[in-house]
Design an enzyme around this catalytic site. Structure first.
Site, PDB file in Angstrom:
ATOM      1  N   SER A 198       0.959  -1.198   0.097  1.00 56.62           N
ATOM      2  CA  SER A 198       0.030  -0.004  -0.012  1.00 56.62           C
ATOM      3  C   SER A 198       0.846   1.124   0.004  1.00 56.62           C
ATOM      4  O   SER A 198       1.944   1.365   0.770  1.00 56.62           O
ATOM      5  CB  SER A 198      -0.777   0.005   1.308  1.00 56.62           C
ATOM      6  OG  SER A 198      -1.314   1.167   1.475  1.00 56.62           O
TER       7      SER A 198
ATOM      8  N   ASP B  71      -4.850   3.444  -2.197  1.00 60.34           N
ATOM      9  CA  ASP B  71      -5.833   3.457  -1.140  1.00 60.34           C
ATOM     10  C   ASP B  71      -6.568   4.753  -1.464  1.00 60.34           C
ATOM     11  O   ASP B  71      -5.889   5.800  -1.033  1.00 60.34           O
ATOM     12  CB  ASP B  71      -5.338   3.440   0.361  1.00 60.34           C
ATOM     13  CG  ASP B  71      -4.942   1.942   0.615  1.00 60.34           C
ATOM     14  OD1 ASP B  71      -3.837   1.983   1.346  1.00 60.34           O
ATOM     15  OD2 ASP B  71      -5.858   1.006   0.415  1.00 60.34           O
TER      16      ASP B  71
ATOM     17  N   HIS C 259      -7.921   0.888  -4.750  1.00 63.03           N
ATOM     18  CA  HIS C 259      -8.713   0.229  -3.783  1.00 63.03           C
ATOM     19  C   HIS C 259      -9.914   1.453  -3.389  1.00 63.03           C
ATOM     20  O   HIS C 259      -8.992   2.265  -2.651  1.00 63.03           O
ATOM     21  CB  HIS C 259      -8.198  -0.099  -2.637  1.00 63.03           C
ATOM     22  CG  HIS C 259      -8.986  -0.499  -1.622  1.00 63.03           C
ATOM     23  ND1 HIS C 259      -8.395  -0.744  -0.198  1.00 63.03           N
ATOM     24  CD2 HIS C 259     -10.176  -0.894  -1.312  1.00 63.03           C
ATOM     25  CE1 HIS C 259      -9.327  -1.206   0.703  1.00 63.03           C
ATOM     26  NE2 HIS C 259     -10.575  -1.140  -0.073  1.00 63.03           N
TER      27      HIS C 259
ATOM     28  N   GLY D   7      -3.683   3.388   7.955  1.00 66.53           N
ATOM     29  CA  GLY D   7      -2.594   2.346   7.877  1.00 66.53           C
ATOM     30  C   GLY D   7      -2.187   2.139   9.447  1.00 66.53           C
ATOM     31  O   GLY D   7      -2.663   3.139  10.373  1.00 66.53           O
TER      32      GLY D   7
ATOM     33  N   ASP E 230      -5.829  -7.267   3.389  1.00 65.30           N
ATOM     34  CA  ASP E 230      -5.485  -5.718   3.442  1.00 65.30           C
ATOM     35  C   ASP E 230      -5.710  -5.121   4.892  1.00 65.30           C
ATOM     36  O   ASP E 230      -6.604  -5.387   5.239  1.00 65.30           O
ATOM     37  CB  ASP E 230      -6.113  -5.014   2.508  1.00 65.30           C
ATOM     38  CG  ASP E 230      -5.659  -3.582   2.514  1.00 65.30           C
ATOM     39  OD1 ASP E 230      -6.350  -2.825   1.693  1.00 65.30           O
ATOM     40  OD2 ASP E 230      -4.734  -3.298   3.185  1.00 65.30           O
ATOM     41  N   GLY E 231      -4.430  -5.129   5.621  1.00 62.73           N
ATOM     42  CA  GLY E 231      -4.633  -4.362   6.807  1.00 62.73           C
ATOM     43  C   GLY E 231      -3.812  -5.080   7.880  1.00 62.73           C
ATOM     44  O   GLY E 231      -4.398  -6.375   8.145  1.00 62.73           O
TER      45      GLY E 231
ATOM     46  N   SER F  50       2.504  -0.393   6.596  1.00 61.23           N
ATOM     47  CA  SER F  50       3.511  -0.032   7.289  1.00 61.23           C
ATOM     48  C   SER F  50       4.563  -0.930   7.692  1.00 61.23           C
ATOM     49  O   SER F  50       5.980  -0.415   7.825  1.00 61.23           O
ATOM     50  CB  SER F  50       2.936   0.694   8.713  1.00 61.23           C
ATOM     51  OG  SER F  50       1.758  -0.410   9.007  1.00 61.23           O
TER      52      SER F  50
HETATM   53  C1  DX5 Z   1      -6.499   0.861   4.941  1.00 64.32           C
HETATM   54  C2  DX5 Z   1      -5.767   0.409   3.869  1.00 64.32           C
HETATM   55  C3  DX5 Z   1      -4.590  -0.600   3.826  1.00 64.32           C
HETATM   56  C4  DX5 Z   1      -3.750   0.064   4.565  1.00 64.32           C
HETATM   57  C5  DX5 Z   1      -2.596  -1.026   5.067  1.00 64.32           C
HETATM   58  O1  DX5 Z   1      -7.745   1.171   4.941  1.00 64.32           O
HETATM   59  O2  DX5 Z   1      -6.721  -0.240   2.865  1.00 64.32           O
HETATM   60  O3  DX5 Z   1      -4.198  -0.567   2.463  1.00 64.32           O
HETATM   61  O4  DX5 Z   1      -3.059   1.267   4.152  1.00 64.32           O
HETATM   62  O5  DX5 Z   1      -1.653  -0.564   5.743  1.00 64.32           O
HETATM   63  P1  DX5 Z   1      -1.166  -1.372   7.063  1.00 64.32           P
HETATM   64  O6  DX5 Z   1      -0.150  -2.598   6.262  1.00 64.32           O
HETATM   65  O7  DX5 Z   1      -0.090  -0.408   7.714  1.00 64.32           O
HETATM   66  O8  DX5 Z   1      -2.167  -1.925   7.752  1.00 64.32           O
END
Ligand code: DX5
Length: 231
Positions: free
Chosen positions: A13, A40, A71, A149, A180-181, A203
């Site tokens: 992301s 995102d 997304h 994130g 995702d997440g 992250s």
């Molecule tokens: C949250 C996003 C994710 C997020 C992922 O709404 O859809 O793509 O950026 O980030 P991490 O890996 O830090 O959770």
């Protein structure tokens, strides 16, 4: 029941990127060996955050040939589909919760020449996509509540991922199953064992002490190992 060969795809992301040097950050990710790059897109309504417009994506498109996915965490996504396809996105993902006419929206993405995807918030049951599998190339099970994130992974979603895996295998269709997440070198194992084959990481990948290439490699090895062990 058809079992499709599934080598894991590692997709960053862009949300944690240094926005002052977005083109260079995207080129770095390509250099690190990622399979796709996820944008995102947040509208401040569907989720309480505001991020990348299509012009930002189009500008970064000049920095790499790696495929882009958008997304869309937005209300009424039909208004914006063509803008992200024109900006260079090969795959456009909409949220089932934002689409009263999901079947028509997914078909609309394909008519624009892109691949289609449908995302489900953590509370949304998998059956919501049961009657649109023919219209989608990807199903995304959110493993955090969308909008930011750096949130903690929700293991409770794994039973839904397993259900989606069975639905996709029973359909015989070549549909990717994305999570995702909160994806890290640890949480990716449970998601892969449950049947996911595409992994978004923000992250954890951007903060990896040995750099993005080492992070991508570790995620890919962990996912491959977990998928093989559970096959
Ligand atoms: C949250 C996003 C994710 C997020 C992922 O709404 O859809 O793509 O950026 O980030 P991490 O890996 O830090 O959770």
């Amino acid at each position: 029941m058809t079992q499709h060969a599934r080598s894991p795809l590692i997709v960053p992301s862009v949300l944690p990127a240094d926005l002052g040097r977005l083109g260079a950050e995207v080129a770095d990710l390509a250099e690190a060996g990622v399979d796709r790059i996820q944008w995102d897109v947040m509208d401040g309504v569907f989720v309480p955050n505001l991020t990348f417009g299509p012009d930002v994506v189009a500008a970064a498109r000049r920095s790499t040939v790696v495929p882009f996915e958008a997304h869309l965490m937005v209300v009424e996504p039909d208004r914006l589909l063509h803008r992200y396809v024109e900006a260079g996105c090969d795959l456009v993902i909409v949220h089932a919760e934002a689409c009263p006419h999901l079947h028509r929206t997914l078909a609309g993405i394909r008519r624009l020449g892109a691949r289609s995807g449908v995302a489900l918030n953590p509370h949304t049951p998998p059956e919501v996509v049961a009657h649109v599998l023919e219209e989608t190339d990807l199903v995304l099970a959110m493993t955090v509540n969308p909008g930011f994130g750096g949130q903690a992974y929700l293991p409770a979603v794994e039973s839904k991922v397993a259900r989606l895996r069975r639905m996709i295998d029973e359909s015989g269709l070549a549909i990717e199953l994305e999570v995702d997440g909160g994806i890290t070198d640890t949480t990716i194992v449970g998601a892969a064992e449950a049947g996911a084959d595409v992994f978004i990481s923000g992250s954890w990948l951007f903060d990896h002490p040995d750099g993005k290439a080492a992070g991508v490699d570790l995620l890919r090895r962990r996912a491959t190992g977990a998928a093989t062990a559970s096959a």
